[in-house]
Write a protein that holds these residues in place. Structure first.
Motif, PDB file in Angstrom:
ATOM      1  N   ALA A   1      -3.526  -9.107 -19.209  1.00  0.00           N
ATOM      2  CA  ALA A   1      -2.992 -10.400 -19.631  1.00  0.00           C
ATOM      3  C   ALA A   1      -3.458 -11.470 -18.663  1.00  0.00           C
ATOM      4  O   ALA A   1      -3.646 -11.224 -17.461  1.00  0.00           O
ATOM      5  N   SER A   2      -3.654 -12.659 -19.182  1.00  0.00           N
ATOM      6  CA  SER A   2      -4.101 -13.769 -18.343  1.00  0.00           C
ATOM      7  C   SER A   2      -3.478 -15.064 -18.827  1.00  0.00           C
ATOM      8  O   SER A   2      -2.959 -15.154 -19.941  1.00  0.00           O
ATOM      9  N   LYS A   3      -3.530 -16.062 -17.974  1.00  0.00           N
ATOM     10  CA  LYS A   3      -3.037 -17.391 -18.319  1.00  0.00           C
ATOM     11  C   LYS A   3      -4.181 -18.381 -18.206  1.00  0.00           C
ATOM     12  O   LYS A   3      -5.107 -18.211 -17.400  1.00  0.00           O
ATOM     13  N   ARG A   4      -4.124 -19.406 -19.011  1.00  0.00           N
ATOM     14  CA  ARG A   4      -5.088 -20.498 -18.949  1.00  0.00           C
ATOM     15  C   ARG A   4      -4.543 -21.530 -17.976  1.00  0.00           C
ATOM     16  O   ARG A   4      -3.408 -21.992 -18.116  1.00  0.00           O
ATOM     17  N   LEU A   5      -5.325 -21.880 -16.985  1.00  0.00           N
ATOM     18  CA  LEU A   5      -4.849 -22.776 -15.937  1.00  0.00           C
ATOM     19  C   LEU A   5      -4.755 -24.218 -16.399  1.00  0.00           C
ATOM     20  O   LEU A   5      -3.795 -24.925 -16.066  1.00  0.00           O
ATOM     21  N   LEU A   6      -5.740 -24.670 -17.124  1.00  0.00           N
ATOM     22  CA  LEU A   6      -5.801 -26.072 -17.546  1.00  0.00           C
ATOM     23  C   LEU A   6      -6.135 -26.176 -19.022  1.00  0.00           C
ATOM     24  O   LEU A   6      -6.994 -25.451 -19.517  1.00  0.00           O
ATOM     25  N   ASP A   7      -5.453 -27.046 -19.692  1.00  0.00           N
ATOM     26  CA  ASP A   7      -5.851 -27.441 -21.047  1.00  0.00           C
ATOM     27  C   ASP A   7      -6.534 -28.795 -20.896  1.00  0.00           C
ATOM     28  O   ASP A   7      -5.901 -29.845 -20.995  1.00  0.00           O
ATOM     29  N   ALA A   8      -7.829 -28.744 -20.611  1.00  0.00           N
ATOM     30  CA  ALA A   8      -8.556 -29.954 -20.202  1.00  0.00           C
ATOM     31  C   ALA A   8      -9.779 -30.164 -21.085  1.00  0.00           C
ATOM     32  O   ALA A   8     -10.773 -29.446 -20.941  1.00  0.00           O
ATOM     33  N   PRO A   9      -9.744 -31.150 -21.976  1.00  0.00           N
ATOM     34  CA  PRO A   9     -10.941 -31.460 -22.774  1.00  0.00           C
ATOM     35  C   PRO A   9     -12.141 -31.782 -21.901  1.00  0.00           C
ATOM     36  O   PRO A   9     -13.285 -31.521 -22.297  1.00  0.00           O
ATOM     37  N   GLU A  10     -11.886 -32.332 -20.723  1.00  0.00           N
ATOM     38  CA  GLU A  10     -12.989 -32.673 -19.818  1.00  0.00           C
ATOM     39  C   GLU A  10     -13.719 -31.418 -19.338  1.00  0.00           C
ATOM     40  O   GLU A  10     -14.951 -31.417 -19.229  1.00  0.00           O
TER      41      GLU A  10
ATOM     42  N   ILE B   1       5.109  -9.228 -20.777  1.00  0.00           N
ATOM     43  CA  ILE B   1       4.798  -9.017 -22.187  1.00  0.00           C
ATOM     44  C   ILE B   1       5.821  -8.078 -22.813  1.00  0.00           C
ATOM     45  O   ILE B   1       6.097  -6.998 -22.281  1.00  0.00           O
ATOM     46  N   GLN B   2       6.391  -8.496 -23.904  1.00  0.00           N
ATOM     47  CA  GLN B   2       7.333  -7.652 -24.641  1.00  0.00           C
ATOM     48  C   GLN B   2       6.573  -6.876 -25.726  1.00  0.00           C
ATOM     49  O   GLN B   2       6.110  -7.454 -26.700  1.00  0.00           O
ATOM     50  N   THR B   3       6.449  -5.580 -25.527  1.00  0.00           N
ATOM     51  CA  THR B   3       5.692  -4.750 -26.464  1.00  0.00           C
ATOM     52  C   THR B   3       6.074  -3.294 -26.243  1.00  0.00           C
ATOM     53  O   THR B   3       6.586  -2.925 -25.174  1.00  0.00           O
ATOM     54  N   ASP B   4       5.838  -2.469 -27.254  1.00  0.00           N
ATOM     55  CA  ASP B   4       6.078  -1.040 -27.085  1.00  0.00           C
ATOM     56  C   ASP B   4       4.811  -0.297 -26.657  1.00  0.00           C
ATOM     57  O   ASP B   4       4.795   0.930 -26.565  1.00  0.00           O
ATOM     58  N   ALA B   5       3.743  -1.054 -26.404  1.00  0.00           N
ATOM     59  CA  ALA B   5       2.482  -0.440 -25.973  1.00  0.00           C
ATOM     60  C   ALA B   5       2.561  -0.031 -24.507  1.00  0.00           C
ATOM     61  O   ALA B   5       3.354  -0.568 -23.730  1.00  0.00           O
TER      62      ALA B   5
ATOM     63  N   ILE C   1      -1.912 -12.417 -15.217  1.00  0.00           N
ATOM     64  CA  ILE C   1      -0.464 -12.487 -15.086  1.00  0.00           C
ATOM     65  C   ILE C   1       0.115 -11.087 -15.196  1.00  0.00           C
ATOM     66  O   ILE C   1      -0.560 -10.152 -15.646  1.00  0.00           O
ATOM     67  N   ARG C   2       1.347 -10.951 -14.801  1.00  0.00           N
ATOM     68  CA  ARG C   2       1.991  -9.638 -14.817  1.00  0.00           C
ATOM     69  C   ARG C   2       2.195  -9.164 -16.254  1.00  0.00           C
ATOM     70  O   ARG C   2       2.722  -9.897 -17.092  1.00  0.00           O
ATOM     71  N   THR C   3       1.810  -7.942 -16.505  1.00  0.00           N
ATOM     72  CA  THR C   3       2.030  -7.392 -17.846  1.00  0.00           C
ATOM     73  C   THR C   3       3.508  -7.153 -18.119  1.00  0.00           C
ATOM     74  O   THR C   3       3.906  -6.981 -19.278  1.00  0.00           O
ATOM     75  N   SER C   4       4.336  -7.162 -17.068  1.00  0.00           N
ATOM     76  CA  SER C   4       5.778  -6.998 -17.271  1.00  0.00           C
ATOM     77  C   SER C   4       6.370  -8.148 -18.067  1.00  0.00           C
ATOM     78  O   SER C   4       7.467  -8.028 -18.625  1.00  0.00           O
TER      79      SER C   4
END
Length: 296
Positions: free
Chosen positions: A44-53, A33-37, A28-31
């Protein structure tokens, strides 16, 4: 005594194992993220699925990998393993059962739940939800594969007639690779045994105030299993380690974890003798040649 370079190829068969599954993250875009770094230093990344399967498939894959590790030794690169001859059929049965029964059943559960998991992801990811990150439900099963192939390590006989000099050169190169592999196998087994022995020795210690260290049953049982498996797993022909294996087996014969917890005299005697074995084993690990494989 250095093992003959042909011993390993006679005592084990190579198997290459490959797992592939549905990817579950995207950048995902680092823009966002709110940080002073310095954001050039961030990922940065996103999790596509929250899937127990999907988690269940990955857990099962991990269990199969552990089964392979427990019944083999590392080959020339990642995903390649030396399986001792007596274990080949056992490994083949396990891999085939997983490929034809357990893994397909787990994948089908994911396929069945997939539309619902996508809707949940859309609700939770909001503006970061991108339908292009998600394959159609009818294609999900195709994202998974599990393959293995048995092979022997040898020089192609056809080279002998095409170019005898090339054939001889390749034979020498293969012999060197096999010698390196044998030494690597020996070193891995020595280091593994030393690590397991140190863990058990630490668990048998008593603090200055008389408090006993705590150890799990598995610390003892896995150590004893390593010792019991040695005649089969010693594919490198390590004659220097064998006497120490036998001494450790004799020491722990008939002893269970509760015995070591409940009987202080036995605990002390076992710890002292393990100290002696560990010292000699440490010398072997330190002195053993460590070489990288030619193709690393």
């Amino acid at each position: 005594q250095e093992p003959a370079v042909t011993d390993l190829s006679k005592r084990a068969v190579l198997v290459r194992v490959k797992f592939h599954g549905l990817g579950n993250s995207r950048k995902i875009r680092t823009s966002l993220i709110q940080t002073d770094a310095d954001k050039d230093m961030l990922r940065a990344s996103k999790r596509l699925l929250d899937a127990p399967e999907l988690d269940a498939i990955r857990k099962a894959d991990g269990e199969v990998r552990q089964f392979i590790y427990d019944n083999s030794l590392p080959g020339f690169d990642d995903g390649l393993y030396f399986v001792p001859n007596p274990r080949v059929l056992k490994v083949e049965r396990e891999l085939r059962a997983y490929a034809t029964e357990k893994r397909p059943a787990l994948i089908q559960k994911l396929v069945d739940a997939y539309p619902q998991r996508c809707r949940e992801a859309e609700a939770r990811l909001r503006s970061e939800y991108n339908p292009r990150n998600y394959p159609p439900a009818e294609c999900v099963a195709e994202e998974f594969s599990f393959e293995w192939q048995w092979t022997q390590f040898s020089t192609a006989d056809g080279l002998r007639d095409l170019d005898p000099a090339l054939y001889e050169a390749q034979c020498r190169e293969n012999a060197l690779m096999m010698r390196n592999a044998t030494e690597q196998v020996i070193q891995v087994q020595r280091a593994t045994l030393l690590e397991m022995l140190d863990r058990l020795r630490t668990g048998l210690q008593v603090d200055e105030d008389g408090t006993k260290k705590v150890f799990r049953d598995s610390t003892v049982l896995k150590f004893k299993q390593f010792l019991a498996d040695w005649p089969v797993m010693n594919i490198g022909g390590d004659q220097q380690l064998t006497p120490l294996i036998q001494q450790a087996q004799d020491l722990l014969k008939g002893i269970n974890p509760d015995d070591l917890r409940n009987y202080e005299g036995l605990r002390k005697k076992t710890r002292e003798q393990l100290d002696d074995i560990g010292k000699r084993l440490g010398d072997l690990v330190q002195d053993a040649p460590i070489r990288k494989f030619r193709d690393e």
